[in-house]
Design an enzyme around this catalytic site. Structure first.
Site, PDB file in Angstrom:
ATOM      1  N   TYR A   1       3.308  -0.188  -3.331  1.00 53.63           N
ATOM      2  CA  TYR A   1       2.212  -0.424  -2.378  1.00 53.63           C
ATOM      3  C   TYR A   1       0.898  -0.615  -3.134  1.00 53.63           C
ATOM      4  CZ  TYR A   1      -1.409   0.554   1.058  1.00 53.63           C
ATOM      5  OH  TYR A   1      -2.544   0.482   1.831  1.00 53.63           O
TER       6      TYR A   1
ATOM      7  N   SER B   1      -7.020  -0.601  -1.198  1.00 51.11           N
ATOM      8  CA  SER B   1      -6.646   0.792  -0.957  1.00 51.11           C
ATOM      9  C   SER B   1      -7.096   1.679  -2.103  1.00 51.11           C
ATOM     10  CB  SER B   1      -5.123   0.895  -0.813  1.00 51.11           C
ATOM     11  OG  SER B   1      -4.693   2.238  -0.892  1.00 51.11           O
TER      12      SER B   1
END
Length: 338
Positions: free
Chosen positions: A155, A130
Site C-alpha cells: 500500500y 499517505s
C-alpha cells in the site's frame, strides 16, 4: 457562488463524501465517481451517497478509475477545472493478502487520471498519498522533505509511486499537482476497517479487541489521529494553491495533513471507551488481547504540519476526545445501539 467543476474520485468513500458535501456547500459543482466496491460494507457507501445525491450541484457516476475509456469520457463530457483523486484501495494489512487490487486501483487507476489531466488540462490535481510513505522512519515529526524510499507495505509503495508518477507528469506536461499525505483519518461515517470503528463493532459483538503492541505500554504505538473535518479544511484550503513551475522545479508538491499531536494507541482506546460510555449513558470497557505488531505496521506516525500552516494558515486542532465523541454519537444513532 463558485461555478468551478470539481471531479472527486472515491466520492462515496469516507473522505470523498465529507469533502464533496462541504464543496457543494461552498457552491462548487461536483462530479463524483466511485466503483462502490465491497472492500467494506457497501450500505455505508450508499448511506453517504444518499445524503448528497439529490443535491443540484452533485452528479454521481458509478465507475472504476482503472477503466481508461470511461475516465476519458468523463473528462471529455464534464471538462473539470479541478480534480481530487481519492479513489484507491486502502488498508495496509489487506495489501499483504490481496496485492492485485492495489496495483489495479492505485497504480493503473491513478495513471488513467494523470493521462486524462494531460489531455484535458486542469487548474490543479490533488491526490491522496499517505503517511505510510514514511515507512519506519525514526526521525519525528515526519517532514515532507524526509527520505521516503523505504516503504514497508505494498500500500505504501503504491502511494509513493503515485507521488513519483505525479511529479513526472507535472515535469513533462506541466500539470499542477499536489500530493496529500493523510495521517490516520477518523470520524463519523468512517471506514469500518479502521481500528477505532472495528473496536466499536467488536464491543457490541461481545468480542475481544486485538491490540498490536505486545502489551508494551512504555513503548506503545503512536498515531497522529486526524479528524475528518480537519482533513476536509486542509484539502479545500489547498485547492486554490496550485504549485507553480519554475526553471528548476516541476509544478508538484506534497503536504502532510495530520494532527501534529500523536497519541499513544492506549490513550486513544481509553478515550474511545469514554466517548462510547457518554453516548450510551453507561460504562464501557473493551475486553483486550495484546499481540505482536503486524507486518507492514509502523510504530509511530507523527506529522509536521508546518508546511501546510505556512501555505494556507491552517493547522488541524480537533482533539481525539472531541472527534471520538462525534464518532460514537453517530455510531450509536446509525446502528441503533442501546
Amino acid at each position: 457562488m463558485n461555478t468551478k467543476k470539481v471531479l472527486v474520485t472515491g466520492a462515496a468513500g469516507f473522505i470523498g463524501y465529507h469533502l464533496s458535501k462541504q464543496l457543494i456547500n461552498e457552491g462548487y459543482e461536483i462530479i463524483g465517481i466511485d466503483n462502490l466496491n465491497d472492500y467494506y460494507d457497501v450500505n455505508l457507501k450508499h448511506s453517504r451517497l444518499n445524503k448528497i445525491k439529490n443535491e443540484e450541484l452533485f452528479t454521481f457516476i458509478e465507475m472504476d478509475i482503472s477503466n481508461k475509456k470511461k475516465i476519458e469520457d468523463v473528462f471529455q463530457k464534464y471538462n473539470p477545472s479541478l480534480v481530487i483523486n481519492l479513489a484507491a484501495q486502502a488498508g495496509v494489512r489487506y495489501s499483504i493478502e490481496n496485492p492485485d487490487v492495489y496495483i489495479q486501483s492505485n497504480i493503473i487507476g491513478f495513471y488513467n487520471i494523470l493521462e486524462a489531466c494531460r489531455h484535458h488540462p486542469v487548474e490543479h490535481l490533488l491526490y491522496a498519498s499517505s503517511s505510510s510513505v514514511y515507512g519506519s522512519n525514526k526521525k519525528v515529526p515526519f517532514e515532507e522533505t524526509d527520505f521516503v524510499d523505504n516503504p514497508v507495505s505494498l500500500y505504501a509503495a503504491t502511494k509513493k509511486s503515485n507521488e513519483l508518477m505525479a511529479h513526472t507528469y507535472s515535469h513533462l506536461y506541466n500539470i499542477p499537482a499536489t500530493g496529500l499525505r493523510f495521517f490516520t483519518v477518523y470520524g463519523p461515517m468512517g471506514r469500518p476497517d479502521m481500528a477505532y470503528f472495528g473496536f466499536t463493532d467488536k464491543y457490541f459483538n461481545n468480542e475481544l479487541i486485538q491490540i498490536f503492541n505486545n502489551g508494551d505500554f512504555d513503548n506503545d504505538l503512536y498515531r497522529d489521529f486526524t479528524y475528518i473535518d480537519d482533513i476536509v479544511k486542509g484539502i479545500i484550503g489547498l485547492l486554490g494553491h496550485a504549485p507553480i513551475k519554475t526553471e528548476d522545479k516541476a509544478a508538484h508538491t506534497v503536504f502532510n495533513i495530520g494532527n501534529n499531536n500523536p497519541e499513544k494507541l492506549m490513550v486513544f482506546i481509553t478515550s474511545l471507551e469514554q466517548s462510547l460510555s457518554n453516548s450510551l449513558g453507561r460504562e464501557v470497557e473493551f475486553e483486550k488481547i495484546y499481540e505482536p505488531i503486524k507486518p507492514g505496521d509502523v510504530p509511530a506516525t507523527y506529522a509536521s504540519t508546518d508546511k501546510l500552516q505556512r501555505e494556507i494558515g491552517f493547522k488541524p486542532k480537533t482533539t481525539i476526545q472531541e472527534g471520538l465523541q462525534k464518532f460514537t454519537d453517530w455510531y450509536v444513532k446509525y446502528y441503533n445501539k442501546k
